[in-house]
Design a protein around this motif. Structure first.
Motif, PDB file in Angstrom:
ATOM      1  N   LEU A  73      48.786  37.339  36.234  1.00 34.04           N
ATOM      2  CA  LEU A  73      48.279  36.510  37.334  1.00 34.04           C
ATOM      3  C   LEU A  73      46.786  36.237  37.150  1.00 34.04           C
ATOM      4  CD1 LEU A  73      49.891  37.865  40.638  1.00 34.04           C
ATOM      5  CD2 LEU A  73      50.376  35.735  39.456  1.00 34.04           C
ATOM      6  N   TYR A  74      46.065  37.272  36.744  1.00 32.65           N
ATOM      7  CA  TYR A  74      44.615  37.142  36.504  1.00 32.65           C
ATOM      8  C   TYR A  74      44.351  36.134  35.380  1.00 32.65           C
ATOM      9  CZ  TYR A  74      39.791  38.622  35.466  1.00 32.65           C
ATOM     10  OH  TYR A  74      38.437  38.659  35.245  1.00 32.65           O
ATOM     11  N   GLN A  75      45.141  36.240  34.298  1.00 41.00           N
ATOM     12  CA  GLN A  75      44.985  35.308  33.164  1.00 41.00           C
ATOM     13  C   GLN A  75      45.232  33.863  33.591  1.00 41.00           C
ATOM     14  OE1 GLN A  75      47.714  37.199  30.397  1.00 41.00           O
ATOM     15  NE2 GLN A  75      46.066  37.501  28.919  1.00 41.00           N
ATOM     16  N   LEU A  76      46.247  33.648  34.406  1.00 40.27           N
ATOM     17  CA  LEU A  76      46.546  32.289  34.884  1.00 40.27           C
ATOM     18  C   LEU A  76      45.419  31.734  35.752  1.00 40.27           C
ATOM     19  CD1 LEU A  76      50.318  32.662  35.805  1.00 40.27           C
ATOM     20  CD2 LEU A  76      49.389  31.122  34.087  1.00 40.27           C
ATOM     21  N   ARG A  77      44.869  32.601  36.608  1.00 41.28           N
ATOM     22  CA  ARG A  77      43.839  32.151  37.538  1.00 41.28           C
ATOM     23  C   ARG A  77      42.482  31.971  36.862  1.00 41.28           C
ATOM     24  NH1 ARG A  77      44.776  35.823  41.178  1.00 41.28           N
ATOM     25  NH2 ARG A  77      43.119  37.194  40.521  1.00 41.28           N
ATOM     26  N   GLU A  78      42.118  32.936  36.005  1.00 39.59           N
ATOM     27  CA  GLU A  78      40.770  32.967  35.414  1.00 39.59           C
ATOM     28  C   GLU A  78      40.697  32.339  34.017  1.00 39.59           C
ATOM     29  OE1 GLU A  78      37.961  34.422  36.828  1.00 39.59           O
ATOM     30  OE2 GLU A  78      39.037  34.878  38.689  1.00 39.59           O
ATOM     31  N   GLU A  79      41.875  32.186  33.369  1.00 39.66           N
ATOM     32  CA  GLU A  79      41.954  31.665  31.999  1.00 39.66           C
ATOM     33  C   GLU A  79      41.149  32.502  31.008  1.00 39.66           C
ATOM     34  OE1 GLU A  79      41.037  27.503  32.080  1.00 39.66           O
ATOM     35  OE2 GLU A  79      42.853  27.011  33.214  1.00 39.66           O
ATOM     36  N   ARG A  80      41.199  33.795  31.181  1.00 40.41           N
ATOM     37  CA  ARG A  80      40.565  34.738  30.240  1.00 40.41           C
ATOM     38  C   ARG A  80      41.211  36.098  30.428  1.00 40.41           C
ATOM     39  NH1 ARG A  80      35.958  37.496  33.153  1.00 40.41           N
ATOM     40  NH2 ARG A  80      36.072  36.713  35.278  1.00 40.41           N
ATOM     41  N   ASP A  81      40.981  37.000  29.452  1.00 38.60           N
ATOM     42  CA  ASP A  81      41.495  38.365  29.568  1.00 38.60           C
ATOM     43  C   ASP A  81      40.598  39.199  30.480  1.00 38.60           C
ATOM     44  OD1 ASP A  81      43.691  38.003  27.940  1.00 38.60           O
ATOM     45  OD2 ASP A  81      42.578  38.456  26.097  1.00 38.60           O
ATOM     46  N   MET A  82      41.179  40.216  31.044  1.00 41.61           N
ATOM     47  CA  MET A  82      40.435  41.075  31.951  1.00 41.61           C
ATOM     48  C   MET A  82      39.557  42.055  31.183  1.00 41.61           C
ATOM     49  SD  MET A  82      42.182  43.201  35.080  1.00 41.61           S
ATOM     50  CE  MET A  82      42.984  41.906  35.975  1.00 41.61           C
ATOM     51  N   LYS A  83      38.339  42.285  31.673  1.00 38.72           N
ATOM     52  CA  LYS A  83      37.462  43.292  31.061  1.00 38.72           C
ATOM     53  C   LYS A  83      38.000  44.683  31.401  1.00 38.72           C
ATOM     54  CE  LYS A  83      33.203  40.577  31.397  1.00 38.72           C
ATOM     55  NZ  LYS A  83      31.936  40.423  32.137  1.00 38.72           N
ATOM     56  N   PRO A  84      37.766  45.663  30.515  1.00 36.19           N
ATOM     57  CA  PRO A  84      38.264  47.018  30.793  1.00 36.19           C
ATOM     58  C   PRO A  84      37.788  47.589  32.131  1.00 36.19           C
ATOM     59  CG  PRO A  84      37.480  46.859  28.538  1.00 36.19           C
ATOM     60  CD  PRO A  84      37.124  45.575  29.198  1.00 36.19           C
ATOM     61  N   GLN A  85      36.510  47.338  32.477  1.00 40.64           N
ATOM     62  CA  GLN A  85      35.968  47.862  33.736  1.00 40.64           C
ATOM     63  C   GLN A  85      36.695  47.249  34.946  1.00 40.64           C
ATOM     64  OE1 GLN A  85      34.276  46.784  31.165  1.00 40.64           O
ATOM     65  NE2 GLN A  85      32.480  48.051  30.744  1.00 40.64           N
ATOM     66  N   THR A  86      36.977  45.945  34.858  1.00 39.58           N
ATOM     67  CA  THR A  86      37.701  45.249  35.937  1.00 39.58           C
ATOM     68  C   THR A  86      39.115  45.798  36.044  1.00 39.58           C
ATOM     69  OG1 THR A  86      36.492  43.290  35.198  1.00 39.58           O
ATOM     70  CG2 THR A  86      38.204  42.950  36.852  1.00 39.58           C
ATOM     71  N   PHE A  87      39.749  46.014  34.883  1.00 40.14           N
ATOM     72  CA  PHE A  87      41.125  46.522  34.866  1.00 40.14           C
ATOM     73  C   PHE A  87      41.189  47.931  35.465  1.00 40.14           C
ATOM     74  CE2 PHE A  87      44.758  48.588  32.724  1.00 40.14           C
ATOM     75  CZ  PHE A  87      45.763  47.770  33.202  1.00 40.14           C
ATOM     76  N   ALA A  88      40.182  48.762  35.146  1.00 37.33           N
ATOM     77  CA  ALA A  88      40.132  50.121  35.703  1.00 37.33           C
ATOM     78  C   ALA A  88      40.055  50.067  37.230  1.00 37.33           C
ATOM     79  CB  ALA A  88      38.940  50.879  35.130  1.00 37.33           C
ATOM     80  N   SER A  89      39.273  49.124  37.757  1.00 39.07           N
ATOM     81  CA  SER A  89      39.169  48.966  39.218  1.00 39.07           C
ATOM     82  C   SER A  89      40.489  48.490  39.818  1.00 39.07           C
ATOM     83  CB  SER A  89      38.065  47.973  39.561  1.00 39.07           C
ATOM     84  OG  SER A  89      36.820  48.454  39.101  1.00 39.07           O
ATOM     85  N   LEU A  90      41.191  47.613  39.084  1.00 41.16           N
ATOM     86  CA  LEU A  90      42.507  47.127  39.524  1.00 41.16           C
ATOM     87  C   LEU A  90      43.502  48.283  39.616  1.00 41.16           C
ATOM     88  CD1 LEU A  90      44.786  44.926  39.967  1.00 41.16           C
ATOM     89  CD2 LEU A  90      44.974  44.867  37.498  1.00 41.16           C
ATOM     90  N   VAL A  91      43.548  49.108  38.565  1.00 41.26           N
ATOM     91  CA  VAL A  91      44.468  50.253  38.531  1.00 41.26           C
ATOM     92  C   VAL A  91      44.133  51.215  39.676  1.00 41.26           C
ATOM     93  CG1 VAL A  91      45.315  52.217  37.181  1.00 41.26           C
ATOM     94  CG2 VAL A  91      44.805  50.064  36.037  1.00 41.26           C
ATOM     95  N   SER A  92      42.839  51.481  39.848  1.00 38.70           N
ATOM     96  CA  SER A  92      42.387  52.377  40.907  1.00 38.70           C
ATOM     97  C   SER A  92      42.820  51.873  42.287  1.00 38.70           C
ATOM     98  CB  SER A  92      40.861  52.502  40.837  1.00 38.70           C
ATOM     99  OG  SER A  92      40.394  53.365  41.828  1.00 38.70           O
TER     100      SER A  92
END
Length: 204
Positions: A73-92
Protein backbone atom coordinates in the motif's frame (compact mmCIF):
# COMPACT_ATOMS: atom_id res chain seq x y z
CA UNK A 1 6.39 -23.17 28.93
CA UNK A 2 5.95 -19.65 27.58
CA UNK A 3 3.96 -19.24 24.36
CA UNK A 4 7.07 -17.60 22.85
CA UNK A 5 8.98 -20.88 23.36
CA UNK A 6 6.25 -23.14 21.94
CA UNK A 7 7.81 -23.46 18.46
CA UNK A 8 11.44 -22.55 19.34
CA UNK A 9 13.41 -19.97 17.36
CA UNK A 10 16.70 -18.11 17.00
CA UNK A 11 17.05 -14.89 15.00
CA UNK A 12 20.06 -12.57 14.84
CA UNK A 13 21.03 -9.52 12.77
CA UNK A 14 24.51 -8.02 12.58
CA UNK A 15 25.99 -4.89 11.03
CA UNK A 16 29.08 -4.74 8.81
CA UNK A 17 30.73 -2.09 6.64
CA UNK A 18 27.88 -0.79 4.41
CA UNK A 19 26.23 -4.20 4.71
CA UNK A 20 24.27 -6.31 7.17
CA UNK A 21 23.52 -9.95 7.85
CA UNK A 22 20.34 -11.51 9.19
CA UNK A 23 20.15 -15.17 10.15
CA UNK A 24 17.74 -17.65 11.70
CA UNK A 25 17.56 -21.32 12.57
CA UNK A 26 15.33 -23.67 10.53
CA UNK A 27 13.56 -25.77 13.16
CA UNK A 28 9.81 -25.73 13.65
CA UNK A 29 8.77 -27.67 16.71
CA UNK A 30 5.84 -28.18 19.01
CA UNK A 31 7.55 -27.96 22.37
CA UNK A 32 10.17 -30.73 22.23
CA UNK A 33 8.82 -32.49 19.13
CA UNK A 34 10.38 -31.41 15.81
CA UNK A 35 7.81 -30.90 13.03
CA UNK A 36 9.89 -29.38 10.19
CA UNK A 37 13.53 -28.62 9.48
CA UNK A 38 13.14 -26.06 6.70
CA UNK A 39 10.96 -23.42 8.35
CA UNK A 40 11.38 -19.82 7.17
CA UNK A 41 11.68 -17.07 9.75
CA UNK A 42 13.40 -14.35 7.69
CA UNK A 43 11.20 -12.55 5.18
CA UNK A 44 11.95 -10.06 2.43
CA UNK A 45 10.09 -6.74 2.44
CA UNK A 46 12.10 -5.24 -0.41
CA UNK A 47 15.64 -5.66 -1.84
CA UNK A 48 17.32 -3.81 1.05
CA UNK A 49 14.94 -4.59 3.90
CA UNK A 50 14.32 -7.87 5.73
CA UNK A 51 12.46 -8.91 8.85
CA UNK A 52 13.04 -11.95 11.06
CA UNK A 53 10.13 -13.09 13.24
CA UNK A 54 10.82 -15.25 16.27
CA UNK A 55 8.12 -16.54 18.59
CA UNK A 56 4.88 -18.33 17.72
CA UNK A 57 5.14 -19.59 14.12
CA UNK A 58 1.47 -19.04 13.17
CA UNK A 59 1.59 -15.44 14.41
CA UNK A 60 4.87 -14.89 12.54
CA UNK A 61 3.24 -15.94 9.26
CA UNK A 62 0.15 -13.79 9.88
CA UNK A 63 2.25 -10.78 10.84
CA UNK A 64 4.44 -11.22 7.73
CA UNK A 65 1.36 -11.19 5.48
CA UNK A 66 0.01 -8.03 7.13
CA UNK A 67 3.38 -6.27 6.83
CA UNK A 68 3.74 -7.15 3.13
CA UNK A 69 0.20 -5.81 2.58
CA UNK A 70 1.02 -2.54 4.40
CA UNK A 71 4.27 -2.14 2.47
CA UNK A 72 2.56 -2.68 -0.89
CA UNK A 73 0.00 0.00 0.00
CA UNK A 74 2.87 2.35 0.88
CA UNK A 75 4.59 1.60 -2.46
CA UNK A 76 1.40 2.37 -4.39
CA UNK A 77 0.83 5.63 -2.53
CA UNK A 78 4.42 6.91 -2.31
CA UNK A 79 5.93 5.24 -5.42
CA UNK A 80 9.07 4.29 -3.50
CA UNK A 81 10.29 1.65 -1.06
CA UNK A 82 9.98 2.19 2.65
CA UNK A 83 13.05 3.23 4.66
CA UNK A 84 14.06 0.80 7.42
CA UNK A 85 13.38 3.39 10.15
CA UNK A 86 9.86 4.02 8.76
CA UNK A 87 9.21 0.28 8.52
CA UNK A 88 10.34 -0.23 12.14
CA UNK A 89 7.80 2.41 13.23
CA UNK A 90 5.10 0.68 11.15
CA UNK A 91 5.83 -2.70 12.79
CA UNK A 92 5.89 -1.07 16.23
CA UNK A 93 2.51 0.63 15.65
CA UNK A 94 0.99 -2.58 14.24
CA UNK A 95 2.06 -4.57 17.32
CA UNK A 96 0.98 -1.90 19.82
CA UNK A 97 -2.41 -1.71 18.14
CA UNK A 98 -2.97 -5.34 19.18
CA UNK A 99 -1.51 -4.94 22.69
CA UNK A 100 -4.54 -6.48 24.48
CA UNK A 101 -4.34 -9.62 22.34
CA UNK A 102 -0.81 -9.42 20.96
CA UNK A 103 0.96 -11.25 18.16
CA UNK A 104 3.37 -13.50 20.05
CA UNK A 105 6.35 -12.44 17.94
CA UNK A 106 9.59 -10.60 18.58
CA UNK A 107 10.64 -9.03 15.27
CA UNK A 108 14.20 -8.32 14.16
CA UNK A 109 14.37 -5.68 11.42
CA UNK A 110 17.46 -5.12 9.27
CA UNK A 111 17.87 -2.85 6.28
CA UNK A 112 20.03 -0.41 4.36
CA UNK A 113 18.88 3.21 4.65
CA UNK A 114 20.13 6.47 3.15
CA UNK A 115 23.74 6.30 1.84
CA UNK A 116 23.54 2.52 2.39
CA UNK A 117 23.81 3.01 6.15
CA UNK A 118 22.88 -0.29 7.87
CA UNK A 119 19.96 -0.15 10.30
CA UNK A 120 19.00 -2.91 12.74
CA UNK A 121 16.47 -3.05 15.53
CA UNK A 122 14.36 -5.49 17.49
CA UNK A 123 11.23 -5.11 19.57
CA UNK A 124 9.04 -7.01 22.00
CA UNK A 125 5.53 -8.25 21.21
CA UNK A 126 4.07 -4.86 22.18
CA UNK A 127 6.28 -2.93 19.76
CA UNK A 128 8.83 -1.38 22.17
CA UNK A 129 11.82 -0.72 19.89
CA UNK A 130 15.42 -1.45 20.79
CA UNK A 131 17.93 0.07 18.37
CA UNK A 132 21.54 -1.12 18.14
CA UNK A 133 24.70 -0.26 16.23
CA UNK A 134 26.27 -3.75 16.31
CA UNK A 135 23.83 -6.69 16.58
CA UNK A 136 20.35 -7.63 17.80
CA UNK A 137 18.98 -11.05 18.76
CA UNK A 138 15.63 -12.65 19.58
CA UNK A 139 14.10 -16.07 20.15
CA UNK A 140 14.60 -18.91 22.60
CA UNK A 141 18.39 -18.87 21.98
CA UNK A 142 18.70 -15.12 22.68
CA UNK A 143 20.83 -15.49 25.83
CA UNK A 144 23.48 -17.68 24.21
CA UNK A 145 23.31 -15.53 21.03
CA UNK A 146 24.12 -12.44 23.11
CA UNK A 147 27.19 -14.20 24.52
CA UNK A 148 28.42 -15.51 21.17
CA UNK A 149 27.85 -12.22 19.32
CA UNK A 150 29.42 -10.20 22.12
CA UNK A 151 32.62 -12.23 21.87
CA UNK A 152 32.80 -12.57 18.06
CA UNK A 153 31.55 -9.20 16.78
CA UNK A 154 33.87 -6.45 15.64
CA UNK A 155 33.01 -3.22 13.80
CA UNK A 156 33.29 -2.59 10.03
CA UNK A 157 33.48 -6.20 8.87
CA UNK A 158 33.46 -6.95 5.15
CA UNK A 159 30.60 -9.18 3.86
CA UNK A 160 32.70 -12.41 3.82
CA UNK A 161 33.91 -11.95 7.39
CA UNK A 162 30.42 -10.93 8.51
CA UNK A 163 28.99 -14.16 7.07
CA UNK A 164 31.61 -16.22 8.89
CA UNK A 165 30.98 -14.41 12.19
CA UNK A 166 27.18 -14.57 12.16
CA UNK A 167 27.20 -18.24 11.07
CA UNK A 168 29.58 -19.25 13.86
CA UNK A 169 27.58 -17.25 16.42
CA UNK A 170 24.28 -18.80 15.30
CA UNK A 171 25.60 -22.36 15.16
CA UNK A 172 27.32 -22.26 18.54
CA UNK A 173 24.26 -20.66 20.16
CA UNK A 174 21.58 -23.04 18.89
CA UNK A 175 23.74 -26.00 20.01
CA UNK A 176 23.02 -24.81 23.56
CA UNK A 177 19.26 -24.64 23.01
CA UNK A 178 17.18 -27.77 22.42
CA UNK A 179 14.25 -25.76 20.99
CA UNK A 180 16.20 -24.24 18.07
CA UNK A 181 18.70 -25.48 15.51
CA UNK A 182 18.66 -27.96 12.63
CA UNK A 183 20.84 -25.76 10.45
CA UNK A 184 20.57 -22.08 9.69
CA UNK A 185 19.56 -19.59 7.02
CA UNK A 186 21.85 -16.58 6.52
CA UNK A 187 21.34 -13.53 4.30
CA UNK A 188 24.17 -11.10 3.56
CA UNK A 189 22.86 -7.84 2.08
CA UNK A 190 25.16 -5.27 0.43
CA UNK A 191 24.18 -2.22 -1.68
CA UNK A 192 24.68 -4.23 -4.88
CA UNK A 193 23.73 -7.82 -4.05
CA UNK A 194 22.00 -10.23 -1.69
CA UNK A 195 23.63 -13.57 -0.84
CA UNK A 196 21.58 -16.41 0.60
CA UNK A 197 23.25 -19.25 2.46
CA UNK A 198 21.81 -22.36 4.06
CA UNK A 199 24.23 -23.60 6.69
CA UNK A 200 24.39 -27.08 8.13
CA UNK A 201 24.10 -27.59 11.84
CA UNK A 202 23.73 -30.46 14.27
CA UNK A 203 20.70 -32.54 13.40
CA UNK A 204 19.83 -33.72 16.91
Amino acid sequence: MSIFEYNGSAVVAMVGKNCFAIASDRRLGVQLQTIATDFQRVFKIHDKLYIGLSGLATDAQTLHQRLVFRHKLYQLREERDMKPQTFASLVSALLYEKRFGPYFCQPVIAGLGDDNEPFICTMDCLGAKELAKDFVVSGTSSESLYGACESMYKPNMEPEELFETISQALNSSVDRDCLAGWGGYVLIVTPTEVKEHVIKGRMD
